[in-house]
Structures are given as structure tokens and as C-alpha cells.
Enzyme design. Sequence first.
Site, PDB file in Angstrom:
ATOM      1  N   LYS A   1     -16.670  28.567  36.274  1.00  9.52           N
ATOM      2  CA  LYS A   1     -15.778  29.302  35.507  1.00  9.52           C
ATOM      3  C   LYS A   1     -16.655  30.631  35.373  1.00  9.52           C
ATOM      4  O   LYS A   1     -15.930  31.904  35.066  1.00  9.52           O
ATOM      5  CB  LYS A   1     -15.502  28.600  34.158  1.00  9.52           C
ATOM      6  CG  LYS A   1     -14.390  27.567  34.401  1.00  9.52           C
ATOM      7  CD  LYS A   1     -13.821  27.051  33.331  1.00  9.52           C
ATOM      8  CE  LYS A   1     -12.711  26.000  33.598  1.00  9.52           C
ATOM      9  NZ  LYS A   1     -13.247  24.835  34.093  1.00  9.52           N
TER      10      LYS A   1
HETATM   11  C1  LIG Z   1     -12.470  24.068  35.173  1.00 12.47           C
HETATM   12  C2  LIG Z   1     -13.099  23.004  35.938  1.00 12.47           C
HETATM   13  C3  LIG Z   1     -12.487  22.498  37.097  1.00 12.47           C
HETATM   14  C4  LIG Z   1     -10.936  22.519  37.439  1.00 12.47           C
HETATM   15  O1  LIG Z   1     -10.563  23.948  37.849  1.00 12.47           O
HETATM   16  P1  LIG Z   1      -9.075  24.397  37.770  1.00 12.47           P
HETATM   17  O2  LIG Z   1      -9.077  25.850  38.004  1.00 12.47           O
HETATM   18  O3  LIG Z   1      -8.803  24.082  36.246  1.00 12.47           O
HETATM   19  O4  LIG Z   1      -8.462  23.628  38.615  1.00 12.47           O
HETATM   20  C5  LIG Z   1     -13.369  21.875  37.982  1.00 12.47           C
HETATM   21  N1  LIG Z   1     -14.831  21.399  37.656  1.00 12.47           N
HETATM   22  C6  LIG Z   1     -15.083  22.088  36.764  1.00 12.47           C
HETATM   23  C7  LIG Z   1     -16.574  21.658  36.464  1.00 12.47           C
HETATM   24  C8  LIG Z   1     -14.592  22.981  35.791  1.00 12.47           C
HETATM   25  O5  LIG Z   1     -15.228  23.560  34.823  1.00 12.47           O
END
Ligand SMILES: *Cc1c(COP(=O)(O)O)cnc(C)c1O
Length: 462
Positions: A110
Site C-alpha cells: 500500500k
Molecule cells: C491491501 C492488501 C491486499 C489486497 O489488496 P487489494 O488492492 O485490496 O485487492 C493484499 N495484501 C496485503 C498485504 C494488503 O495490505
Amino acid sequence: MKYISTRGNIAPINFKEAVMMGLATDGGLLLPESIPQVSPETLKEWRTLSYPELAFAVISLYADDIPAADLRGLIDRSYATFSHPEITPLVAVNGVQILELFHGPTLAFKDVALQLLGNLFEYLLKERGEKMNIIGATSGDTGSAAIAGVRGKENINIFILHPHLKTSPIQALQMTTVLDANVHNIAVKGTFDDCQQIVKELFNDLTFKKEYALGAVNSINWARVLAQVVYYFYAWCRLPEGAEVTFAVPTGNFGDIFAGYLAKRMGLPVRKLLLATNENNILSRFVEAGDYSLGQVVQTVSPSMDIQLASNFERYLFYLYGEDPAHVRAAFATLAETGRIPFTQEEMEQVRTEFLSCSVGEEQTLATIASFHKETGYILDPHTAVGVCGALEKVKDGSIPVCLATAHPAKFGDAVQQAISTPTPLPPQLAALEGLPSRCEVMDADRSAVKRFVEEKAGQRH
Ligand SMILES: *Cc1c(COP(=O)(O)O)cnc(C)c1O
């Protein structure tokens, strides 16, 4: 480039307005009016670019209302905080390509989007002479990445609610050891749902929302999706020329995989996108059986994917429905009424030309971490393991599987230790957190108390 809503009821806006709007005011999600096409010649030229150069090349196609030099500066600053010189390195591990997206400040993917969004917000608020108070609830990952994205930024305060003593100790420290004056952690004596409920009520308090210019950083912001498009191109540029790839994407809110879908639509030679879910598998049921029906959220070892209704899925539906907003509106009305969206045979055939899918249970996730570690020495985090498991089972068409590694294994050390029986070494950023001074307001699950706290802290900086 102009932006429109999946629900069709806003006048087209430019990129800067789209970033500030977040959710479209008609309740839909924002999308570009058309998808820019990248020719094979341009793709070839992009192979020599550094990550920030490539990010500029991709993002400037969509953000043509920000002067090039400014955009370049925003991008450079956003990725200077990453600890790896390649930003998102592609690592070959026994024939599987791992795209490591966890070298940002909070060690989860993120950061790639939120580092940019924080800088964009600061830039746009300054231009408009405005301030913003970001409020959000987190069970762990998003909160720390959002805080890292806006700490120390001008004209922005951030208030992040987390359930007191219910996140992992490391996740709590990643938030509460950030001492910048604009960062406010609130530990709510309650559950994650209590936190979310309070945030929702504050946003529904329209007088308060307006007076305090409340903002959100959730994954529906167009700039977040856009920032994620870049690393799909980057991964392809690191593979031998002529490679055709299948990306395995651990999926929760459908933001990450939607970015891959856009990259494919822009002209990147992607064979398929592998949508990997944990037991919360509404999306894999959809791909495999056309069954898009709501279930209960269950807790798993990959908590950032414990989601039923993926907010970014609406963006894909818009394209599946031939860019017809009336069809999108009707589908969501049906979902609200019946708890499911039906799909035609023809639609499902289209879906299967674009996606593969799998749902990976807890035992299989831990077994994948264990066997991958035994065979290669590489430690997967539980989210990444869901994607790797899917790639090993489902990619059989000769394309190169590229698995998106969405978090550093040390962030989910308990689950990893369960799988491989030895603790994951803590990277220096995490090891250093222990014993640092921290600041956090512990509060009852009481909306009025949280509201007073926001008023007081935001007031001090007005
Ligand atoms: C947020 C997240 C996801 C999922 O990603 P999306 O864009 O919501 O599909 C997968 N793995 C981790 C570690 C995350 O923080």
C-alpha cells in the site's frame, strides 16, 4: 484526460479534481473517459527507464493537468522513501518471479500508492489554499501506510482509529511511534467494526464533514489505482523481451488487480490475471462459477484480504458492461435487494478470457509458505503465499507467472512462524520500533468523544 463516474451522473472532471473527489459524488467510482494506448515501440523504449522515470511516463498519460516538472518532483519524492534502489524489484526464485512490493516505509504494497497520494494531497491543497482532516479506521496495514504517506505534510491532519490491543504489536508500533504533530492515533476500546462504525458516522455528520473538510484515503481513490499500474509495466520491462506473463494477485478490495487489468487494456502483453483470494472468496466464485453472492467475512491468516464486497470491483463491472452506467446502477440495485448479481453466459466468457482464479484456505496457505521456504529458502508472507499457491496450481499456459508480493513476511511473523517453525528475522525498520517513544489516545468506542478530539486537535492547527 477527463474522468467520469461508473454511475454516469457527474459532469466530466480533470485529474486534479478526481484526486480530491475520491468517491464520485453520485456514489460511483471515477474512471478515465478513455484508456490511453501504449504502442509496442513505446513499450520497448520504457524497458530502459528507472522506476521513477517509468512512473512519470505512465502517470503523465492520466494526469495531464499537472505541469510535467511538478509531477516529476512529486513522483521522485514519493519513491525516495523506499529502501530498495529498484523500488519494486523482480526476484526470480526457482522459476517463479516474485515482484517485491514491500520495500516502502511500512513494508506493505500500500506504500506504493499512499506515498504518492500523500504528496499529491499536499500539492493540491496548497494550490487551492485548503486544509484537510483525514479520518480512517484500520485493522493494521492501511492505517500505517496512510500515516506514513501524510506524516509531516502541510495542511493535512490524519486521525486513524484502531481497535485497542487488537492489532499486532508491530502494526500498533508502526502507527503510534510516528510523532509528527499532524498524526493522531486513536486506540478505541472495542473492535475494528466499532472503529469503522464511528468513522462512518462522522462522515455522515454532514455539518461536521464540511466544517472540518474530512477526507479519506481508502482504496477507491483514483490516484491509488493509477500508482499501482506502474509496477505491472515495470515487472514486464525486467523480463526478457517478448515475454508474455500472468500476474498472480492476492486480492481483497480489487484495487491492485484492477490496476493490472488497466495495464493489460493499455497494451501490456498480459496473458491473464490470476485473482487469488483466501476463504473470503466471493470474487473467485464469481470468476469460476459466475456466482457473485455475499457471504460472511471470516478471519484468516491473510487479514488484509478479509473482505467480501470489494469496492473496486465496480470499476471492472463498468467495462464488463460495455461502459454502460445504467447497467452498473441496475446491478448494484439488484445486489442491494437480493445479495447477489447475476451474470450472463456471454459475460462470463469475457471474464474468463481475462482472469484465472483460486481460493486458498488457511492450511494450504501455511503449507505453501513451508514448502516454498524448504525448496528455495525464500520466506513468503501469508498474503503473497495465497497468490503463489494459485500460480503454482493454475498457470499452465506457458506464460511466465509473476507473483505480487504484497507484504514483508516479518509483518505477519506469527503466521509465518506457524508455517516454518522459526521466527522471521525482523528488518531494521521494524526492529528499531521496539522501545521508541510513542503517542496514542486510548478512548471508549464513543463517537462524540472521537469527534471532540478531532475538533480539538484540528482546531489547534487551523
Ligand atoms: C491491501 C492488501 C491486499 C489486497 O489488496 P487489494 O488492492 O485490496 O485487492 C493484499 N495484501 C496485503 C498485504 C494488503 O495490505
